[in-house]
Motif scaffolding. Structure first.
Motif, mmCIF file in Angstrom:
data_model
loop_
_atom_site.group_PDB
_atom_site.id
_atom_site.type_symbol
_atom_site.label_atom_id
_atom_site.label_comp_id
_atom_site.label_asym_id
_atom_site.label_seq_id
_atom_site.Cartn_x
_atom_site.Cartn_y
_atom_site.Cartn_z
ATOM 1 N N GLY A 1 0.787 -1.222 0.000
ATOM 2 C CA GLY A 1 0.000 0.000 0.000
ATOM 3 C C GLY A 1 0.821 1.275 0.000
ATOM 4 N N GLN A 2 2.137 1.161 0.086
ATOM 5 C CA GLN A 2 2.993 2.350 0.108
ATOM 6 C C GLN A 2 3.219 2.871 -1.307
ATOM 7 N N TYR A 3 3.245 4.185 -1.417
ATOM 8 C CA TYR A 3 3.554 4.859 -2.673
ATOM 9 C C TYR A 3 5.071 5.025 -2.706
ATOM 10 N N ILE A 4 5.730 4.355 -3.658
ATOM 11 C CA ILE A 4 7.193 4.325 -3.678
ATOM 12 C C ILE A 4 7.728 4.721 -5.051
ATOM 13 N N THR A 5 8.975 5.111 -5.067
ATOM 14 C CA THR A 5 9.700 5.340 -6.313
ATOM 15 C C THR A 5 11.000 4.564 -6.213
ATOM 16 N N MET A 6 11.484 4.084 -7.345
ATOM 17 C CA MET A 6 12.735 3.334 -7.331
ATOM 18 C C MET A 6 13.404 3.400 -8.692
ATOM 19 N N ASP A 7 14.720 3.265 -8.653
ATOM 20 C CA ASP A 7 15.502 3.134 -9.868
ATOM 21 C C ASP A 7 15.713 1.649 -10.093
ATOM 22 N N VAL A 8 15.276 1.166 -11.243
ATOM 23 C CA VAL A 8 15.331 -0.264 -11.545
ATOM 24 C C VAL A 8 16.424 -0.497 -12.579
ATOM 25 N N ASP A 9 17.379 -1.371 -12.234
ATOM 26 C CA ASP A 9 18.426 -1.709 -13.190
ATOM 27 C C ASP A 9 18.585 -3.215 -13.366
ATOM 28 N N THR A 10 17.664 -3.992 -12.781
ATOM 29 C CA THR A 10 17.698 -5.440 -12.912
ATOM 30 C C THR A 10 16.282 -5.967 -13.089
ATOM 31 N N GLY B 1 6.549 -8.767 -9.015
ATOM 32 C CA GLY B 1 6.213 -8.244 -10.329
ATOM 33 C C GLY B 1 6.359 -6.738 -10.363
ATOM 34 N N LEU B 2 6.630 -6.216 -11.553
ATOM 35 C CA LEU B 2 6.722 -4.776 -11.763
ATOM 36 C C LEU B 2 5.963 -4.444 -13.039
ATOM 37 N N GLU B 3 4.876 -3.691 -12.900
ATOM 38 C CA GLU B 3 4.099 -3.292 -14.073
ATOM 39 C C GLU B 3 4.725 -2.050 -14.688
ATOM 40 N N VAL B 4 5.005 -2.136 -15.985
ATOM 41 C CA VAL B 4 5.671 -1.060 -16.716
ATOM 42 C C VAL B 4 4.717 -0.563 -17.809
ATOM 43 N N PRO B 5 4.441 0.746 -17.850
ATOM 44 C CA PRO B 5 3.560 1.263 -18.894
ATOM 45 C C PRO B 5 4.236 1.198 -20.261
ATOM 46 N N ALA B 6 3.450 1.287 -21.301
ATOM 47 C CA ALA B 6 3.956 1.174 -22.675
ATOM 48 C C ALA B 6 5.092 2.143 -22.951
ATOM 49 N N SER B 7 5.043 3.321 -22.366
ATOM 50 C CA SER B 7 6.074 4.333 -22.622
ATOM 51 C C SER B 7 7.449 3.929 -22.094
ATOM 52 N N LYS B 8 7.508 2.948 -21.191
ATOM 53 C CA LYS B 8 8.788 2.536 -20.611
ATOM 54 C C LYS B 8 9.188 1.107 -20.994
ATOM 55 N N ILE B 9 8.442 0.470 -21.895
ATOM 56 C CA ILE B 9 8.746 -0.918 -22.260
ATOM 57 C C ILE B 9 10.115 -1.032 -22.930
ATOM 58 N N ASP B 10 10.481 -0.096 -23.784
ATOM 59 C CA ASP B 10 11.808 -0.158 -24.419
ATOM 60 C C ASP B 10 12.918 -0.091 -23.373
ATOM 61 N N ASP B 11 12.753 0.773 -22.369
ATOM 62 C CA ASP B 11 13.737 0.858 -21.282
ATOM 63 C C ASP B 11 13.797 -0.460 -20.519
ATOM 64 N N ALA B 12 12.630 -1.047 -20.248
ATOM 65 C CA ALA B 12 12.579 -2.317 -19.517
ATOM 66 C C ALA B 12 13.257 -3.429 -20.312
ATOM 67 N N GLU B 13 13.033 -3.465 -21.605
ATOM 68 C CA GLU B 13 13.665 -4.499 -22.440
ATOM 69 C C GLU B 13 15.183 -4.351 -22.454
ATOM 70 N N ALA B 14 15.678 -3.111 -22.463
ATOM 71 C CA ALA B 14 17.129 -2.885 -22.394
ATOM 72 C C ALA B 14 17.677 -3.397 -21.057
ATOM 73 N N ILE B 15 16.926 -3.210 -19.986
ATOM 74 C CA ILE B 15 17.340 -3.709 -18.667
ATOM 75 C C ILE B 15 17.350 -5.232 -18.658
ATOM 76 N N VAL B 16 16.329 -5.868 -19.241
ATOM 77 C CA VAL B 16 16.281 -7.333 -19.327
ATOM 78 C C VAL B 16 17.502 -7.850 -20.090
ATOM 79 N N ASP B 17 17.831 -7.213 -21.217
ATOM 80 C CA ASP B 17 18.996 -7.633 -22.001
ATOM 81 C C ASP B 17 20.287 -7.487 -21.205
ATOM 82 N N ASP B 18 20.429 -6.359 -20.490
ATOM 83 C CA ASP B 18 21.634 -6.150 -19.688
ATOM 84 C C ASP B 18 21.710 -7.162 -18.541
#
Length: 185
Positions: A59-68, A106-123
């Protein structure tokens, strides 16, 4: 005559003020905690620091930098007749460190950030496949913010199916102590 007009105007405005006050108080009671959380801003969360109890953040509203990120297990597709289906969100598997082990949520990623998420998955895949120690982080990351919550039933089923298909047992998936894959996003 002017005094009479002032009194009528004041009485008419007084009723509006009272009704507006009641509506404001009701909305404050119903939505006050959410509004306070939103106005206070998100708390920063570092997924790869050791966390004692990830479930306490529910229930907490959080922000995070995701690199994995490991992979995605579900996606939301918007379908309109006569148009090509469009992915509006994807849900990825994200590791969280705890003192005893790494768990996954799980981490839900909006369409606008899917390319960033895919780059993280590849890395992340390059990091996990590194056998000779030559891996260097390529700088892929994204900043996300949202509320940590339990998955809905449909998403939880997709989550479980992903891990069962990967060869894990139901004992690894769930909310009990010792579970590795927690149905939270």
């Amino acid at each position: 005559m002017l005094e009479s007009l002032k009194k009528k105007t004041l009485l008419g405005n007084l009723w509006c003020i009272i009704v507006l006050g009641i509506v404001t108080a009701t909305l404050g009671v119903l939505f006050g905690s959410g509004i306070v959380k939103m106005l206070a801003g998100p708390a920063y969360f570092e997924p790869l620091d050791d966390h004692e109890d990830i479930l306490s953040l529910q229930g907490q509203y959080i922000t995070m930098d995701v690199d994995t990120l490991i992979d995605y297990y579900a996606e939301t597709v918007r379908s309109e007749s006569g148009k090509r289906d469009e992915v509006s969100a994807r849900e990825y598997i994200m590791p969280i460190n705890t003192p005893g082990a790494t768990i996954y949520i799980g981490l839900e990623v909006p369409a606008s950030k899917i390319d960033d998420a895919e780059a993280i998955v590849d890395d992340t895949a390059r990091m996990l496949d590194d056998e000779d120690g030559s891996y260097e982080w390529d700088g892929s990351y994204m900043t996300v913010r949202g509320t940590l919550k339990r998955m809905d039933d449909e998403t939880k089923q997709l989550w479980e199916n992903y891990f069962i298909d990967a060869g894990f047992s139901y004992d690894d998936i769930g909310l009990e102590d010792g579970c590795t894959f927690l149905p939270w996003c």
